[in-house]
Design a protein around this motif. Structure first.
Motif, PDB file in Angstrom:
ATOM      1  N   PRO A 334      11.736  -1.715  27.692  1.00  0.00           N
ATOM      2  CA  PRO A 334      10.713  -1.299  26.729  1.00  0.00           C
ATOM      3  C   PRO A 334       9.533  -0.553  27.351  1.00  0.00           C
ATOM      4  O   PRO A 334       8.791   0.130  26.642  1.00  0.00           O
ATOM      5  N   GLN A 563       1.670  -5.598  22.003  1.00  0.00           N
ATOM      6  CA  GLN A 563       2.960  -5.591  21.315  1.00  0.00           C
ATOM      7  C   GLN A 563       3.413  -4.146  21.147  1.00  0.00           C
ATOM      8  O   GLN A 563       2.782  -3.363  20.442  1.00  0.00           O
ATOM      9  N   THR A 566       8.896  -1.471  18.150  1.00  0.00           N
ATOM     10  CA  THR A 566      10.308  -1.832  18.316  1.00  0.00           C
ATOM     11  C   THR A 566      11.218  -0.603  18.365  1.00  0.00           C
ATOM     12  O   THR A 566      12.265  -0.627  18.998  1.00  0.00           O
ATOM     13  N   ASP A 567      10.803   0.489  17.711  1.00  0.00           N
ATOM     14  CA  ASP A 567      11.603   1.707  17.725  1.00  0.00           C
ATOM     15  C   ASP A 567      11.408   2.444  19.050  1.00  0.00           C
ATOM     16  O   ASP A 567      10.275   2.794  19.403  1.00  0.00           O
ATOM     17  N   ARG A 571       7.995   4.271  20.502  1.00  0.00           N
ATOM     18  CA  ARG A 571       7.423   3.666  21.699  1.00  0.00           C
ATOM     19  C   ARG A 571       7.151   4.732  22.775  1.00  0.00           C
ATOM     20  O   ARG A 571       6.100   4.764  23.389  1.00  0.00           O
TER      21      ARG A 571
END
Length: 584
Positions: A334, A563, A566-567, A571
């Protein structure tokens, strides 16, 4: 000029890391100590040299080439003290992080008391605990002995018994240690450090001194609820040098050059952080981070109370291939700001482990290495600061405590293409809270300054105040949570030249107030929605005087804990926007 400067003018510091050996020269310029130059060469503890002295010689030669100063005589020895012709140096300090993990057997009475303290002491150096023995251990004595024999340990730490407390139970554990050492050939016997009940020191010496190399330190658990590791550090250093001298050719010579002051590099960082903690406000911790090839070191201190942890499993070098045992790949990917398949990331990790001295050659390689660095920092800092002792110095559970300043070192940070990339790695990995200063050890000298402090504390003090360190930015990180785009902080800034500006910061963004390096500003902070900026509680306003850094004043309003989207595509866009804000 002080007599201390006159009596010990120049200092040579030698730092032997897993990848690089560095030689630093410090001397007096205009009545103040300054960092003069450095020479860098590959470390030579591995084949074909198998001798750290070859790397030291090359680093010194390069330092001589840069400075024009002769440091090594025709016989190959350092010239000490310095001579009237300008050759040589007056003092030598040395630090060492190269070498295999030191295998330690931890022995203690109770698992969550003295045994835990023995484990914690082991974590202050480049070691791994390969076996534990305690009274809770249900194995019979012969099985305990076999367990020790099977480890091929370099060191055994024995803790247990508060001062003037239990002795018979400690003797039972010592019996297993003594018999195991006796059964091992003399050349391979582990060094034993006894850090338990002080009242039985003489009995311990009688039982073990004639069998193996024995060191005795003050009790690391003098009372049931008190752990004191610092008094045991001198003994740990001696054991470290003894073990490394057996593992690496040239360590004894290096220690002799340094007048017996060779120390682990991690302890050098710890000394500096411990010193700074006595200067800064007691409401905040001083934090130091070293992301290296062999390990990551975290040092945190408050009013001289030092917490030092070394993570050999979290290095960017030859052991990187094992990092996926501790950090799942799903926690690394991530952080990537390029579109990179998981397989590519995994391949890079294994290739880097095979060629640890390699550097990223493409944007994708750099993104992977920086993503790994973010998660390494995140993992190490969380493990250190998640203990109850930090609870009263943090804005909320699970967050980084209030810190001032934060000092960071390591080639992955100092060699980043831009200061903005260095800063974003730190903001993402550390996720600092409140108001703090992020300082980059751009010359990788902080560990050496810690070693130099014993011989010349004035040098260390003056170098910490010099431009040898780079103030990346003063960071303001409001703590709280609301919807993306909502205003959470209003700042009125008055610069030292009288210019005024106002900024409204929105949640989910990074903002920069351009205060040049060396200038200062007075800020009036007004948090909204009960966000906490460290001014006394949620929603509390206040005024603060801050210094500008190379990136000015940076407001990280992305929330704590951070945070990420999520995509993956969104991101990556966010990362690019943040890097653009910080000047790429």
């Amino acid at each position: 000029m002080t007599s201390q400067v006159l009596s010990s003018a120049s200092l040579l510091a030698i730092d032997i890391g897993t990848i690089s050996t560095r030689a630093f020269l410090f001397d007096v310029v205009n009545d103040n100590y300054r960092f003069i130059a450095s020479g860098i060469a590959p470390t030579t503890n591995a084949p074909p040299f198998n001798d750290i002295r070859a790397g030291v010689t090359r680093a010194l030669q390069r330092l001589q080439d840069v400075t024009g100063r002769t440091l090594v005589g025709t016989n190959g020895s350092l010239i000490t003290p310095s001579r009237q012709d300008g050759s040589g140096v007056d003092t030598v300090a040395a630090t060492l992080s190269a070498g295999p993990e030191i295998k330690i057997v931890a022995v203690g009475l109770l698992d969550n008391v003295s045994l835990e303290s023995a484990r914690n002491l082991a974590k202050t150096t480049y070691a791994s605990v390969v076996e534990t023995i305690s009274l809770n251990d249900r194995r019979k004595q012969d099985a305990r002995i076999d367990a020790i024999l099977g480890t091929h340990a370099d060191m055994i730490i024995v803790a247990g018994g508060i001062d003037d407390g239990a002795s018979q139970s400690v003797h039972k554990l010592l019996e297993a240690v003594g018999l195991a050492c006796y059964l091992i050939s003399k050349e391979q016997r582990p060094t034993v450090l006894f850090a338990g009940n002080n009242s039985i020191r003489e009995e311990v010496e009688e039982a073990l001194a004639h069998i193996t190399d024995l060191h005795i330190s003050p009790n690391i658990r003098p009372a049931i609820h008190i752990e004191r590791l610092s008094p045991a550090q001198p003994s740990m250093v001696e054991v470290f040098k003894h073990v490394r001298a057996q593992q690496l050719f040239g360590v004894s010579d290096l220690n002799q050059w340094a007048g017996g002051r060779l120390i682990p590099s991690a302890l050098g960082l710890g000394r500096v952080i411990q010193f700074l903690s006595k200067i800064y406000a007691p409401q905040k911790n001083v934090l130091g981070i070293d992301v290296g090839a062999s390990s990551t070191t975290i040092a945190s201190a408050n009013q001289g109370d030092l917490t030092l942890r070394v993570f050999p499993q979290l290095g960017l070098g030859a052991k990187l291939g094992e990092i996926l045992h501790y950090i799942p790949l799903e926690k690394i990917t991530p952080w990537l700001f390029t579109e990179t398949p998981k397989e590519t990331t995994r391949d890079y990790i294994y290739n880097k482990a095979v060629y640890p001295a390699s550097i990223p050659t493409t944007e994708e390689d750099m993104a992977i290495e920086q993503a790994i660095t973010r998660q390494i920092i995140r993992t190490a800092v969380h493990q250190v600061t998640s203990t109850p002792s930090f609870d009263d110095k943090r804005p909320a559970s699970g967050l980084l405590p209030w810190c001032e300043p934060i000092l960071v070192t390591g080639s992955v940070l100092t060699n980043a293409p831009t200061p903005g990339q260095s800063l974003l790695m730190l903001l993402d990995g550390l996720q600092p809270t409140g108001i703090t200063t992020l300082v980059l050890d751009q010359n990788n000298i902080i560990n050496s300054l810690g070693a130099a402090a014993e011989a010349n504390p004035l040098l260390t003090v003056q170098l910490l105040e010099s431009n040898a360190f780079l103030n990346l930015a003063t960071v303001i990180a409001p703590v709280g949570r609301t919807r993306i785009g909502a205003p959470i902080l209003r700042i009125n800034a008055t610069l030292s030249d009288g210019k005024e500006s106002s900024v409204e910061v929105k949640y989910g963004t990074i903002e920069v107030i351009p205060v040049p390096l060396g200038q200062s500003a007075k800020l009036h902070l007004r948090p909204l929605h009960r966000f906490d900026v460290g001014m006394g509680g949620p929603g509390k306003s206040g005024r603060v005087h801050v210094s500008g850094g190379v990136l000015g004043i940076v407001i990280d309003a992305r929330g704590r804990p951070l945070q990420l989207a999520t995509d993956p595509g969104r991101r990556r866009e966010m990362f690019k926007r943040w890097l653009w804000t910080l000047g790429n």
